[in-house]
Design a protein around this motif. Structure first.
Motif, mmCIF file in Angstrom:
data_model
loop_
_atom_site.group_PDB
_atom_site.id
_atom_site.type_symbol
_atom_site.label_atom_id
_atom_site.label_comp_id
_atom_site.label_asym_id
_atom_site.label_seq_id
_atom_site.Cartn_x
_atom_site.Cartn_y
_atom_site.Cartn_z
ATOM 1 N N ARG A 1 -4.057 -44.521 -20.404
ATOM 2 C CA ARG A 1 -5.279 -44.591 -19.922
ATOM 3 C C ARG A 1 -6.370 -43.437 -20.973
ATOM 4 O O ARG A 1 -7.490 -44.149 -22.004
ATOM 5 N N CYS A 2 -5.236 -42.746 -21.349
ATOM 6 C CA CYS A 2 -5.918 -41.688 -22.020
ATOM 7 C C CYS A 2 -6.070 -41.601 -23.518
ATOM 8 O O CYS A 2 -7.096 -41.782 -24.303
ATOM 9 N N ARG A 3 -5.034 -42.461 -23.604
ATOM 10 C CA ARG A 3 -5.085 -43.465 -25.158
ATOM 11 C C ARG A 3 -5.974 -44.175 -25.341
ATOM 12 O O ARG A 3 -6.569 -44.291 -26.857
ATOM 13 N N MET A 4 -6.511 -45.035 -24.461
ATOM 14 C CA MET A 4 -7.488 -46.577 -24.685
ATOM 15 C C MET A 4 -8.773 -45.728 -24.505
ATOM 16 O O MET A 4 -9.309 -45.870 -24.834
ATOM 17 N N GLN B 1 -14.364 -38.917 -17.297
ATOM 18 C CA GLN B 1 -14.073 -40.212 -17.368
ATOM 19 C C GLN B 1 -12.900 -40.658 -16.679
ATOM 20 O O GLN B 1 -13.504 -42.109 -16.087
ATOM 21 N N MET B 2 -12.397 -40.443 -16.623
ATOM 22 C CA MET B 2 -10.775 -41.297 -15.820
ATOM 23 C C MET B 2 -10.978 -40.501 -14.868
ATOM 24 O O MET B 2 -9.953 -40.951 -14.006
ATOM 25 N N SER B 3 -12.101 -40.218 -14.280
ATOM 26 C CA SER B 3 -11.273 -38.965 -12.269
ATOM 27 C C SER B 3 -10.615 -38.725 -12.101
ATOM 28 O O SER B 3 -10.116 -39.291 -11.198
ATOM 29 N N THR B 4 -9.214 -37.551 -13.004
ATOM 30 C CA THR B 4 -8.523 -37.326 -13.117
ATOM 31 C C THR B 4 -8.376 -35.389 -13.203
ATOM 32 O O THR B 4 -9.797 -35.260 -14.107
ATOM 33 N N SER B 5 -7.944 -34.900 -12.574
ATOM 34 C CA SER B 5 -8.076 -33.304 -13.707
ATOM 35 C C SER B 5 -7.947 -33.073 -14.668
ATOM 36 O O SER B 5 -7.207 -34.270 -15.022
ATOM 37 N N ARG B 6 -8.054 -31.842 -15.509
ATOM 38 C CA ARG B 6 -8.214 -31.453 -16.474
ATOM 39 C C ARG B 6 -6.131 -31.402 -16.876
ATOM 40 O O ARG B 6 -5.839 -31.753 -17.762
ATOM 41 N N SER B 7 -6.257 -30.910 -16.001
ATOM 42 C CA SER B 7 -4.539 -30.872 -16.429
ATOM 43 C C SER B 7 -2.965 -31.422 -16.413
ATOM 44 O O SER B 7 -2.554 -31.853 -17.035
ATOM 45 N N ASN B 8 -4.279 -32.345 -15.676
ATOM 46 C CA ASN B 8 -3.324 -34.378 -16.001
ATOM 47 C C ASN B 8 -3.761 -34.725 -17.384
ATOM 48 O O ASN B 8 -2.505 -35.617 -18.431
#
Length: 53
Positions: free
Chosen positions: A25-28, A44-51
């Motif tokens: 998802r990060c790559r896309m 944008q992905m609704s995840t933590s920045r550390s992830n």
């Protein structure tokens, strides 16, 4: 910025790369909007920045 759904249809396109769902998802996200910071991708992905890092 629009939020991406948890399951992205592009997941199948990158599945052969053997990336985790999060990495794919990060790559896309970067592919679709190439000039983003890690913080912007995380939001944008609704995840933590550390992830993302």
């Amino acid at each position: 910025m629009k939020k991406l759904p948890r399951r992205d249809p592009h997941d199948q396109k990158v599945k052969h790369l053997e990336l985790s769902e999060l990495k794919a998802r990060c790559r896309m996200t970067l592919h679709e909007q190439s000039c983003m910071t890690g913080n912007e991708i995380a939001k944008q992905m609704s995840t933590s920045r550390s992830n993302v890092f």
